[in-house]
Design a protein around this motif. Structure first.
Motif, PDB file in Angstrom:
ATOM      1  N   GLY A 109      11.911 -19.296  14.861  1.00  0.00           N
ATOM      2  CA  GLY A 109      11.756 -19.950  13.559  1.00  0.00           C
ATOM      3  C   GLY A 109      13.002 -19.946  12.711  1.00  0.00           C
ATOM      4  O   GLY A 109      12.919 -20.060  11.479  1.00  0.00           O
ATOM      5  N   LEU A 110      14.172 -19.833  13.353  1.00  0.00           N
ATOM      6  CA  LEU A 110      15.438 -19.827  12.611  1.00  0.00           C
ATOM      7  C   LEU A 110      15.990 -21.243  12.553  1.00  0.00           C
ATOM      8  O   LEU A 110      16.300 -21.842  13.577  1.00  0.00           O
ATOM      9  N   ARG A 111      16.093 -21.786  11.373  1.00  0.00           N
ATOM     10  CA  ARG A 111      16.636 -23.139  11.202  1.00  0.00           C
ATOM     11  C   ARG A 111      18.144 -23.044  11.038  1.00  0.00           C
ATOM     12  O   ARG A 111      18.666 -22.761   9.960  1.00  0.00           O
ATOM     13  N   THR A 112      18.831 -23.266  12.115  1.00  0.00           N
ATOM     14  CA  THR A 112      20.290 -23.153  12.108  1.00  0.00           C
ATOM     15  C   THR A 112      20.898 -24.397  12.733  1.00  0.00           C
ATOM     16  O   THR A 112      20.224 -25.202  13.355  1.00  0.00           O
ATOM     17  N   THR A 113      22.194 -24.514  12.568  1.00  0.00           N
ATOM     18  CA  THR A 113      22.920 -25.666  13.129  1.00  0.00           C
ATOM     19  C   THR A 113      23.728 -25.281  14.348  1.00  0.00           C
ATOM     20  O   THR A 113      24.524 -26.059  14.846  1.00  0.00           O
ATOM     21  N   GLY A 114      23.527 -24.062  14.852  1.00  0.00           N
ATOM     22  CA  GLY A 114      24.263 -23.617  16.024  1.00  0.00           C
ATOM     23  C   GLY A 114      25.528 -22.870  15.650  1.00  0.00           C
ATOM     24  O   GLY A 114      25.884 -22.727  14.473  1.00  0.00           O
ATOM     25  N   GLY A 115      26.233 -22.389  16.685  1.00  0.00           N
ATOM     26  CA  GLY A 115      27.507 -21.706  16.453  1.00  0.00           C
ATOM     27  C   GLY A 115      27.350 -20.423  15.673  1.00  0.00           C
ATOM     28  O   GLY A 115      26.392 -19.659  15.838  1.00  0.00           O
ATOM     29  N   TRP A 116      28.301 -20.208  14.767  1.00  0.00           N
ATOM     30  CA  TRP A 116      28.338 -18.956  13.993  1.00  0.00           C
ATOM     31  C   TRP A 116      27.079 -18.807  13.157  1.00  0.00           C
ATOM     32  O   TRP A 116      26.564 -17.699  12.990  1.00  0.00           O
ATOM     33  N   GLY A 117      26.563 -19.920  12.623  1.00  0.00           N
ATOM     34  CA  GLY A 117      25.366 -19.850  11.786  1.00  0.00           C
ATOM     35  C   GLY A 117      24.177 -19.271  12.522  1.00  0.00           C
ATOM     36  O   GLY A 117      23.416 -18.465  11.982  1.00  0.00           O
ATOM     37  N   SER A 118      24.002 -19.673  13.786  1.00  0.00           N
ATOM     38  CA  SER A 118      22.886 -19.160  14.584  1.00  0.00           C
ATOM     39  C   SER A 118      23.057 -17.676  14.865  1.00  0.00           C
ATOM     40  O   SER A 118      22.097 -16.894  14.767  1.00  0.00           O
ATOM     41  N   ARG A 119      24.257 -17.281  15.213  1.00  0.00           N
ATOM     42  CA  ARG A 119      24.504 -15.864  15.503  1.00  0.00           C
ATOM     43  C   ARG A 119      24.266 -15.009  14.264  1.00  0.00           C
ATOM     44  O   ARG A 119      23.715 -13.913  14.333  1.00  0.00           O
ATOM     45  N   GLN A 120      24.702 -15.513  13.109  1.00  0.00           N
ATOM     46  CA  GLN A 120      24.519 -14.764  11.873  1.00  0.00           C
ATOM     47  C   GLN A 120      23.038 -14.664  11.519  1.00  0.00           C
ATOM     48  O   GLN A 120      22.552 -13.610  11.085  1.00  0.00           O
ATOM     49  N   ALA A 121      22.294 -15.768  11.742  1.00  0.00           N
ATOM     50  CA  ALA A 121      20.856 -15.749  11.463  1.00  0.00           C
ATOM     51  C   ALA A 121      20.145 -14.753  12.366  1.00  0.00           C
ATOM     52  O   ALA A 121      19.235 -14.019  11.925  1.00  0.00           O
ATOM     53  N   LEU A 122      20.542 -14.697  13.641  1.00  0.00           N
ATOM     54  CA  LEU A 122      19.953 -13.721  14.553  1.00  0.00           C
ATOM     55  C   LEU A 122      20.292 -12.297  14.131  1.00  0.00           C
ATOM     56  O   LEU A 122      19.437 -11.402  14.160  1.00  0.00           O
ATOM     57  N   SER A 123      21.543 -12.070  13.737  1.00  0.00           N
ATOM     58  CA  SER A 123      21.968 -10.738  13.300  1.00  0.00           C
ATOM     59  C   SER A 123      21.178 -10.297  12.073  1.00  0.00           C
ATOM     60  O   SER A 123      20.746  -9.144  11.979  1.00  0.00           O
ATOM     61  N   ASP A 124      20.974 -11.221  11.133  1.00  0.00           N
ATOM     62  CA  ASP A 124      20.214 -10.888   9.924  1.00  0.00           C
ATOM     63  C   ASP A 124      18.760 -10.568  10.270  1.00  0.00           C
ATOM     64  O   ASP A 124      18.158  -9.649   9.697  1.00  0.00           O
ATOM     65  N   LEU A 125      18.186 -11.340  11.210  1.00  0.00           N
ATOM     66  CA  LEU A 125      16.803 -11.109  11.612  1.00  0.00           C
ATOM     67  C   LEU A 125      16.642  -9.736  12.257  1.00  0.00           C
ATOM     68  O   LEU A 125      15.698  -9.001  11.960  1.00  0.00           O
ATOM     69  N   ILE A 126      17.579  -9.380  13.133  1.00  0.00           N
ATOM     70  CA  ILE A 126      17.512  -8.092  13.823  1.00  0.00           C
ATOM     71  C   ILE A 126      17.728  -6.944  12.847  1.00  0.00           C
ATOM     72  O   ILE A 126      17.099  -5.878  12.956  1.00  0.00           O
ATOM     73  N   ALA A 127      18.618  -7.126  11.853  1.00  0.00           N
ATOM     74  CA  ALA A 127      18.911  -6.077  10.883  1.00  0.00           C
ATOM     75  C   ALA A 127      17.680  -5.718  10.050  1.00  0.00           C
ATOM     76  O   ALA A 127      17.495  -4.560   9.646  1.00  0.00           O
ATOM     77  N   LYS A 128      16.809  -6.693   9.822  1.00  0.00           N
ATOM     78  CA  LYS A 128      15.613  -6.461   9.009  1.00  0.00           C
ATOM     79  C   LYS A 128      14.425  -5.990   9.853  1.00  0.00           C
ATOM     80  O   LYS A 128      13.400  -5.577   9.302  1.00  0.00           O
ATOM     81  N   ALA A 129      14.540  -6.066  11.168  1.00  0.00           N
ATOM     82  CA  ALA A 129      13.397  -5.795  12.054  1.00  0.00           C
ATOM     83  C   ALA A 129      13.211  -4.306  12.299  1.00  0.00           C
ATOM     84  O   ALA A 129      14.158  -3.516  12.224  1.00  0.00           O
ATOM     85  N   THR A 130      11.967  -3.942  12.595  1.00  0.00           N
ATOM     86  CA  THR A 130      11.690  -2.580  13.046  1.00  0.00           C
ATOM     87  C   THR A 130      12.207  -2.437  14.480  1.00  0.00           C
ATOM     88  O   THR A 130      12.564  -3.425  15.130  1.00  0.00           O
TER      89      THR A 130
END
Length: 570
Positions: free
Chosen positions: A388-409
């Protein structure tokens, strides 16, 4: 506060003498004693707690007066839920207690056995009435504890006469009935899908998607046919009889004009012998082949001598059958891919991973490194879509994944890692996957163990089924108590005779109907028997091993039954 009522019609039944006086009151659930119940667990689900919080306890609990205090005899779950959500008072019926444990157990079993939940058709009627009274979808979902997708599905069914009638008769699930609503104007599709929903519900999603794809292909075929008719071009309906086996006819790309120029469809527009054939390619695409039905009479010449086909009629027929099988299986794979990826998108929303996720990940780090690296270079686009990450690819996608993992249990982070691996493997699959038995065995076996129902063509890529008992135990161990797709019934793979690859073009008229692999049985015919067609260890009945590296295409259910070994009569 309580009210005492006198029961003047007391009867003695099953050795029990009801109290002549029954007292009703509002009691504080925190002060009540909860005795041992026949239920091993109260199972206070979030949905049930929300209902108690929003609506209170609607049905009075049964309480007995004892020397120790007021003891709950029936309504343990409602009482515990009321305490959990902080209710200060719940309705209760109070009677004099006794120490008859047999009676207590009998009453608890009877109370729970006699409960009957609402049918799916009842939800449709209720949600429809609430909607007519001006209640929004979100409000209906919030006040009833159902998901917005369930409410939308119910309201969709309520608007379609045929789907609503079928669901009321057979009590199909909301999702199944909503699918029938898609085919409101296709009586045959509704009947076929209804039969599958009743007899083989694990096949329903795949059968429905094949119907959708078949409908879309029919629309494309109709559009191409109309274009020919509008242009005044005769349509060839049988390529073999009208072109391939006709010495006078030839495809335009094999011709040149009397002046030695290439004959294009545009240049051929004035030729009285022009015609065209609409076919289906190996991947299911619709194409048009322009021909001249009598190239010599039209003054055309061949680019080169037409090669003689030295094959026998039996060899030609075998080649045509193989080609038809390739097209059928390719269509089935594309339909299955849609269903599988929709399932994976729902699977990605889980908060925790299956119990064997770490084992699968460890295997992926050694067996699927190339696929994972390729997905990483593409910024994990498919995984981001599932998460469910709305990204345009590249660095934006990686950053969105990193943010998601940082908030996850920790549990959720493990599941995200699993989703990344699954998406990487999924991206490498395609029409080539089913052509070799067991080509994605580890991947598809894992999905099957986690609750995904494999279609027939996916079972080829999975390979022969494991021992049913071991498979069931593995599936039960892998699934956790968190919300996840429904666990399917065990299925068996279909191992059939292998064939050799065919050419890229079809030599049969385009077929846009549903793949018969998952089609419902015709009227008057018995339903497919899931116990038939179990794979042989060697892949056939003679003990000979199948040729390596060749695919095992799916056959229609009727052909499987016809080709199955028959018992020898005495």
């Amino acid at each position: 506060m309580s009210v005492t009522l006198e029961n003047k019609n007391v009867e003695k039944r099953a050795g029990n003498t009801p109290d002549a006086k029954v007292e009703f009151g509002l009691l504080d659930p925190r002060t009540l004693l909860v005795e041992t119940n026949v239920r091993a667990e109260a199972n206070l689900t979030p949905r049930f707690l929300k209902s108690i919080r929003d609506n209170g306890v609607l049905s009075p609990i049964l309480v007995q007066r004892t020397e120790q205090g007021l003891r709950v005899r029936a309504g343990q779950r409602r009482t515990l839920a009321a305490v959990e959500v902080g209710l200060e008072a719940i309705p209760a019926m109070i009677v004099q207690g006794d120490e008859d444990q047999i009676r207590r157990l009998r009453e608890q079993v009877a109370e729970n056995d006699d409960r009957q939940g609402l049918r799916h058709a009842d939800y449709v009627a209720a949600f429809e009435q609430m909607s007519l009274l001006g209640v929004s979808v979100v409000e209906i979902a919030n006040t009833t504890g159902h998901s917005t997708s369930d409410v939308k599905a119910a309201l969709t069914v309520a608007k379609t006469k045929k789907a609503k009638a079928v669901q009321a008769k057979y009590d199909l699930t909301l999702d199944q009935a909503a699918v029938l609503a898609e085919f409101e104007n296709d009586t045959e599709a509704v009947e076929a899908l209804t039969e599958i929903a009743m007899k083989s519900p694990d096949r329903f999603a795949h059968a429905a998607q094949q119907r959708r794809d078949g409908r879309d292909a029919a629309a494309r075929l109709a559009e191409a046919t109309k274009a020919l008719a509008d242009a005044g071009i005769k349509q060839v309906t049988n390529w073999n009889a009208e072109v391939k086996d006709n010495k006078a006819a030839q495809e335009l790309q094999q011709l040149q004009s009397g002046e030695g120029k290439t004959v294009t469809p545009e240049a051929h527009a004035i030729c009285p012998q022009r015609a065209a054939y609409i076919g289906t390619s190996h991947n299911g695409d619709i194409y048009t082949r322009h021909v001249c039905l009598n190239y010599k009479a039209a003054g055309h010449k061949l680019n080169h001598a037409k090669a003689n086909d030295t094959r026998t009629e039996q060899e030609k027929e075998t080649a045509r059958a193989e080609r038809a099988e390739v097209i059928t299986n390719n269509k089935a794979w594309k339909s299955a891919e849609t269903v599988r990826r929709e399932w994976l998108a729902q699977f990605a929303k889980r908060k925790t991973a299956p119990k064997d996720a770490a084992n699968f990940l460890a295997g992926s780090l050694t067996a699927d490194t190339h696929s994972i690296e390729k997905a990483s270079l593409g910024a994990h686009g498919l995984a981001c879509e599932w998460l469910g990450l709305r990204t345009t690819g590249g660095w934006g996608s990686r950053q969105a994944l990193s943010d998601l993992i940082a908030k996850a249990t920790s549990a959720r982070a493990l599941h995200i890692a699993l989703v990344l691996a699954l998406a990487a493997i999924e991206e490498r699959t395609g029409l080539h996957t089913w052509r070799r038995s067991g080509s994605e065995s580890r991947y598809l076996r894992a999905l099957e163990a986690w609750g995904y129902n494999l279609s027939d063509v996916e079972q080829i890529a999975r390979g022969p089924q494991e021992n049913s008992t071991a498979c069931t135990e593995k599936k039960a161990d892998a699934l956790t108590s968190t919300a996840s797709p429904q666990q399917p019934e065990a299925k068996v793979a279909n191992t059939v005779k292998t064939t050799s690859p065919a050419t890229d073009r079809d030599e049969q008229p385009a077929k846009t109907g549903v793949d018969s692999t998952n089609a419902a049985p015709a009227k008057g015919q018995p339903a497919p028997n899931p116990t038939k067609g179990k794979p042989q260890t060697a892949g056939n009945t003679t003990g000979a091993k199948p040729e390596p590296g060749k695919r095992q295409p799916v056959k229609p259910q009727a052909e499987k039954a016809a080709s199955a070994p028959q018992p020898v009569k005495a």
